[in-house]
Write a protein that holds these residues in place. Structure first.
Motif, PDB file in Angstrom:
ATOM      1  N   TYR A 111       0.574  -1.636  -0.291  1.00  0.00           N
ATOM      2  CA  TYR A 111      -0.100   0.196   0.265  1.00  0.00           C
ATOM      3  C   TYR A 111       0.681   1.042   0.680  1.00  0.00           C
ATOM      4  O   TYR A 111       0.070   2.088  -0.021  1.00  0.00           O
ATOM      5  CB  TYR A 111      -0.937   0.066   1.052  1.00  0.00           C
ATOM      6  N   ALA A 112       2.412   1.354   0.534  1.00  0.00           N
ATOM      7  CA  ALA A 112       2.665   2.369   0.371  1.00  0.00           C
ATOM      8  C   ALA A 112       2.859   2.699  -0.577  1.00  0.00           C
ATOM      9  O   ALA A 112       2.959   2.515  -2.063  1.00  0.00           O
ATOM     10  CB  ALA A 112       4.577   1.510   1.035  1.00  0.00           C
ATOM     11  N   GLY A 113       3.224   4.369  -1.074  1.00  0.00           N
ATOM     12  CA  GLY A 113       3.961   5.297  -2.375  1.00  0.00           C
ATOM     13  C   GLY A 113       4.578   4.992  -2.926  1.00  0.00           C
ATOM     14  O   GLY A 113       4.635   5.232  -3.684  1.00  0.00           O
ATOM     15  N   SER A 114       6.052   3.865  -2.034  1.00  0.00           N
ATOM     16  CA  SER A 114       7.098   3.865  -2.998  1.00  0.00           C
ATOM     17  C   SER A 114       6.829   2.869  -4.171  1.00  0.00           C
ATOM     18  O   SER A 114       7.318   2.961  -4.824  1.00  0.00           O
ATOM     19  CB  SER A 114       8.043   3.112  -2.042  1.00  0.00           C
ATOM     20  N   THR A 115       5.894   1.921  -3.946  1.00  0.00           N
ATOM     21  CA  THR A 115       5.882   1.329  -5.231  1.00  0.00           C
ATOM     22  C   THR A 115       5.353   1.810  -6.793  1.00  0.00           C
ATOM     23  O   THR A 115       5.093   1.298  -7.247  1.00  0.00           O
ATOM     24  CB  THR A 115       3.915  -0.005  -5.148  1.00  0.00           C
ATOM     25  N   LEU A 116       4.789   3.271  -6.605  1.00  0.00           N
ATOM     26  CA  LEU A 116       4.653   3.947  -7.683  1.00  0.00           C
ATOM     27  C   LEU A 116       5.603   4.371  -8.130  1.00  0.00           C
ATOM     28  O   LEU A 116       6.029   4.485  -9.276  1.00  0.00           O
ATOM     29  CB  LEU A 116       3.576   5.024  -7.492  1.00  0.00           C
ATOM     30  N   TYR A 117       7.010   4.545  -7.699  1.00  0.00           N
ATOM     31  CA  TYR A 117       8.424   5.535  -8.578  1.00  0.00           C
ATOM     32  C   TYR A 117       8.872   4.371  -9.245  1.00  0.00           C
ATOM     33  O   TYR A 117       9.152   5.226  -9.975  1.00  0.00           O
ATOM     34  CB  TYR A 117       9.333   5.343  -7.178  1.00  0.00           C
ATOM     35  N   PRO A 118       8.824   3.008  -9.206  1.00  0.00           N
ATOM     36  CA  PRO A 118       9.581   2.105 -10.290  1.00  0.00           C
ATOM     37  C   PRO A 118       8.332   1.968 -11.682  1.00  0.00           C
ATOM     38  O   PRO A 118       9.000   2.421 -12.476  1.00  0.00           O
ATOM     39  CB  PRO A 118       9.200   0.504 -10.258  1.00  0.00           C
ATOM     40  N   GLN A 119       7.119   2.939 -11.365  1.00  0.00           N
ATOM     41  CA  GLN A 119       6.592   2.815 -12.720  1.00  0.00           C
ATOM     42  C   GLN A 119       6.060   4.227 -12.509  1.00  0.00           C
ATOM     43  O   GLN A 119       5.731   5.104 -14.103  1.00  0.00           O
ATOM     44  CB  GLN A 119       5.268   2.281 -12.152  1.00  0.00           C
ATOM     45  N   MET A 120       6.473   4.908 -12.451  1.00  0.00           N
ATOM     46  CA  MET A 120       6.256   6.524 -12.500  1.00  0.00           C
ATOM     47  C   MET A 120       6.740   7.023 -14.130  1.00  0.00           C
ATOM     48  O   MET A 120       5.370   7.716 -14.041  1.00  0.00           O
ATOM     49  CB  MET A 120       7.357   7.479 -12.022  1.00  0.00           C
ATOM     50  N   PRO A 121       7.786   7.124 -15.024  1.00  0.00           N
ATOM     51  CA  PRO A 121       7.642   7.036 -16.464  1.00  0.00           C
ATOM     52  C   PRO A 121       6.211   6.972 -17.225  1.00  0.00           C
ATOM     53  O   PRO A 121       5.417   7.525 -17.584  1.00  0.00           O
ATOM     54  CB  PRO A 121       8.613   6.846 -17.140  1.00  0.00           C
ATOM     55  N   LYS A 122       6.179   5.107 -16.936  1.00  0.00           N
ATOM     56  CA  LYS A 122       4.293   5.036 -17.642  1.00  0.00           C
ATOM     57  C   LYS A 122       3.262   5.872 -16.816  1.00  0.00           C
ATOM     58  O   LYS A 122       2.760   6.466 -17.337  1.00  0.00           O
ATOM     59  CB  LYS A 122       4.187   3.971 -17.398  1.00  0.00           C
ATOM     60  N   LEU A 123       3.381   5.901 -15.955  1.00  0.00           N
ATOM     61  CA  LEU A 123       2.040   6.191 -15.064  1.00  0.00           C
ATOM     62  C   LEU A 123       2.066   7.553 -15.352  1.00  0.00           C
ATOM     63  O   LEU A 123       1.337   8.288 -15.307  1.00  0.00           O
ATOM     64  CB  LEU A 123       2.479   6.747 -13.851  1.00  0.00           C
ATOM     65  N   MET A 124       3.047   8.764 -15.536  1.00  0.00           N
ATOM     66  CA  MET A 124       3.512  10.230 -15.681  1.00  0.00           C
ATOM     67  C   MET A 124       2.709  10.648 -17.004  1.00  0.00           C
ATOM     68  O   MET A 124       2.119  11.329 -17.611  1.00  0.00           O
ATOM     69  CB  MET A 124       4.295  10.801 -15.556  1.00  0.00           C
ATOM     70  N   ASP A 125       3.521   9.218 -18.344  1.00  0.00           N
ATOM     71  CA  ASP A 125       2.522   9.676 -19.451  1.00  0.00           C
ATOM     72  C   ASP A 125       0.967   9.595 -19.810  1.00  0.00           C
ATOM     73  O   ASP A 125       0.248  10.433 -20.465  1.00  0.00           O
ATOM     74  CB  ASP A 125       3.592   8.432 -20.366  1.00  0.00           C
TER      75      ASP A 125
END
Length: 449
Positions: A111-125
């Motif tokens: 549930y931690a926000g850290s799970t999103l950092y590896p996907q940040m390029p795809k997520l921000m796109d």
């Protein structure tokens, strides 16, 4: 456990309310503060003939932190909600005691926000592409737009992909189940109506499909996406989590975060758009964030003023105004007898509006969080994500969503509130959020996607 008690001790004062409807304005934080000042930290109210004892103020927050696990349970409150999403057991929100602690410890990292950092390029796109599709020079209701953005981000966290056509069914099912079983503003027979049955069928099928697709691949040895964390916990604790529980669990980021994060983010955007000084602060920090490329943990930490704006918005519009609980035994609180089996609401947000903790509480003031004031560090005073053993596991994820959505919006687009002097009107749908009259207009682009 004792059955829910409808008998309120005569010594407990009654809150103001209307005939039959009861205290229908209980979801206003200022109404709760008024009752606290007038009646004290214990009072009772009724909503559509349902009676509830309210425990409020710093006294109640201290009680929840120190004795909440032994005095209350949330099992009765959430059991039917979780069953609607296919769970065999009332997991996470409804468990108490050692099993609940084991589950939280096992899934906390997921549930931690850290799970999103590896996907940040795809997520921000994906996030920016969605924003760029918004029409220009056309007033749009903010909360529905934000809900789509939040759903997109939570989908990357939970299932590592964009949400599919079942998202509308998921939103409808969540809202309806909450209204039937928690706020009790919808009758139970709605569960047998065609739209409810269709949405539930589609949501359960989506969960099973996603689960089965992931079973075809090996789990990451450690870390991985949210589903890997759930699979690992189920493998280690098959006695606590059935396959149906696991399938329901992978939907909990949506259930726990969809309306909560969308409402909080909408309030945040309102305060930014209504105050030119705050908007300029956000734009400066957003441009600095993207000057280094894709946002990182380090660059997001530098968005200090944007974070303070978000914190002050959460103070004024906390995610959890009250925590629904059932008392597990008789106990005394502030000179009043609370019977076992009583339906209780713990009004934890009252402290956010008390001047002894936050001077001039009606004033939006981000300097509260800057040294030397640091008002949010006062014990039991600032609790936007709940308190005690059931405090929100996804708090760090919510904080991250507020920053990246706000930064992406104000870095890439020119936006204005419509009309500029709009007065906020708050509704519950089913949780607090601005109504559809809060609108914004995209007037141009600041940066190309």
């Amino acid at each position: 456990m004792a059955k829910t008690s409808q008998s309120i001790p005569k010594t407990i004062p009654k809150a103001q309310g209307l005939p039959v409807l009861g205290s229908v304005t209980f979801d206003s934080p200022l109404w709760l503060v008024e009752q606290y000042h007038e009646l004290g930290p214990v009072f009772w109210m009724s909503i559509l003939q349902h009676r509830m004892i309210v425990l409020a103020g710093p006294e109640a927050n201290l009680l929840m932190r120190e004795e909440g696990d032994t005095l209350f349970t949330s099992r009765d409150t959430w059991k039917n909600v979780l069953e609607a999403f296919g769970s065999d057991n009332p997991f996470m929100l409804a468990w108490d005691g050692p099993d609940h602690a084991t589950l939280r410890a096992g899934l906390k990292v997921g549930y931690a926000g850290s799970t999103l950092y590896p996907q940040m390029p795809k997520l921000m796109d994906s996030l920016v592409r969605l924003m760029m599709r918004w029409p220009r020079h056309q007033a749009m209701s903010v909360t529905p737009l934000v809900k789509r953005l939040v759903s997109l981000l939570l989908a990357y966290m939970a299932i590592n992909q964009e949400p599919d056509e079942v998202m509308d069914d998921l939103i409808y099912l969540f809202r309806t189940v909450i209204k039937i079983h928690l706020t009790r503003t919808r009758p139970g027979f709605v569960k047998y109506m065609p739209q409810y049955l269709k949405s539930r069928r589609n949501v359960l099928a989506m969960g099973k499909r996603i689960w089965n697709e992931h079973l075809m691949h090996d789990m990451a040895e450690e870390g991985g996406n949210f589903i890997d964390h759930v699979r690992r916990f189920r493998a280690e604790h098959p006695d606590l989590m059935t396959e149906n529980d696991a399938i329901a669990t992978i939907q909990t980021p949506f259930l726990a975060g969809m309306d909560t994060a969308a409402g909080s983010l909408s309030f945040l955007l309102y305060h930014i758009l209504r105050d030119p000084a705050l908007r300029e602060m956000v734009i400066v920090e957003a441009d600095q964030l993207f000057a280094d490329g894709v946002p990182t943990r380090a660059s997001l930490r530098r968005m200090r003023q944007t974070r303070w704006i978000a914190m002050e918005s959460l103070r004024m519009h906390p995610i959890a105004l009250t925590l629904p609980r059932t008392s597990t035994r008789d106990f005394e609180f502030q000179g009043h007898h609370i019977p076992a089996g009583a339906r209780c609401l713990i009004a934890i947000s009252v402290t956010h509006h008390l001047p002894e903790f936050f001077p001039e509480p009606k004033r939006f003031d981000i300097e509260r969080y800057a040294p030397p004031r640091m008002e949010h560090t006062q014990t039991h005073a600032y609790v936007p994500y709940g308190i005690g053993s059931h405090a929100c596991l996804g708090a760090s994820t919510a904080d991250l969503l507020f920053l990246i959505v706000t930064a992406a919006l104000f870095h890439h687009l020119e936006v204005e509130m419509s009309p500029p002097d709009h007065i906020l009107n708050v509704i519950r749908n089913p949780l607090s959020c601005p109504d559809d009259s809060f609108r914004m207009v995209v007037t141009g682009e600041r940066q190309r996607a």
